[in-house]
Design an enzyme around this catalytic site. Structure first.
Site, PDB file in Angstrom:
ATOM      1  N   GLU A  81       0.825  -1.209   0.000  1.00 42.11           N
ATOM      2  CA  GLU A  81       0.000   0.000   0.000  1.00 42.11           C
ATOM      3  C   GLU A  81       0.857   1.257   0.000  1.00 42.11           C
ATOM      4  O   GLU A  81       0.529   2.249  -0.651  1.00 42.11           O
ATOM      5  CB  GLU A  81      -0.957   0.029   1.187  1.00 42.11           C
ATOM      6  CG  GLU A  81      -1.860   1.244   1.133  1.00 42.11           C
ATOM      7  CD  GLU A  81      -3.184   1.081   1.851  1.00 42.11           C
ATOM      8  OE1 GLU A  81      -3.935   2.068   1.862  1.00 42.11           O
ATOM      9  OE2 GLU A  81      -3.461  -0.001   2.382  1.00 42.11           O
ATOM     10  N   SER A  82       1.982   1.211   0.687  1.00 39.53           N
ATOM     11  CA  SER A  82       2.881   2.372   0.711  1.00 39.53           C
ATOM     12  C   SER A  82       3.422   2.683  -0.676  1.00 39.53           C
ATOM     13  O   SER A  82       3.370   3.827  -1.126  1.00 39.53           O
ATOM     14  CB  SER A  82       4.036   2.119   1.682  1.00 39.53           C
ATOM     15  OG  SER A  82       3.559   1.969   2.992  1.00 39.53           O
TER      16      SER A  82
END
Length: 141
Positions: A63-64
């Site tokens: 997700e980062s």
């Protein structure tokens, strides 16, 4: 002024201070016209109790890198980006070393984006396959 690749990566890593990315030692390491790569060390800090990489840490890495990719390729003077949904299929375990997450766009729309994120180990073995959808919304004036 167009920023260099090194300047963009340095800025991405700088804004990660005092966040989950810093806690997990996630670092943006490469990017190109349609991709962004991050890495994370696999240490006991990101292990599950039986000594292998925790799927939640893998999802946080994915997700980062996906969110940062959407930020890099969005006009942030007029829009902000938020994640909508992430899925992760974990295929292989890792005990040590680094894992790398490469985010590429499957869809780069004006409002929504869909990214494919492949997480690999140092030998390029596929560890997890993730999908992230993001949305770009206008800043309030």
């Amino acid at each position: 002024m167009q920023l260099s690749k090194e300047m963009i990566l340095a800025k991405a890593n700088e804004v990660s201070k005092n966040t989950l990315m810093e806690t997990l030692d996630i670092e943006m390491v490469d990017y190109g016209e349609d991709f962004l790569v991050a890495r994370m060390p696999v240490t006991p800090k990101v292990h599950q109790p039986d000594g292998v990489l925790h799927g939640g840490a893998t999802a946080a890495l994915a997700e980062s890198v996906g969110s940062f990719a959407s930020h890099i390729f969005t006009d942030l003077e007029h829009y902000f980006v938020r994640g909508l949904e992430i899925t992760a299929n974990h295929l292989k375990s890792v005990k040590e070393g680094y894992v790398y997450a490469k985010a590429t766009f499957l869809h780069k729309g004006r409002t929504t984006q869909l990214l494919d994120i492949r997480v690999t180990d140092e030998q390029d073995n596929l560890i997890s396959v993730c999908r992230l959808s993001t949305i770009s919304l206008p800043l309030k004036k």
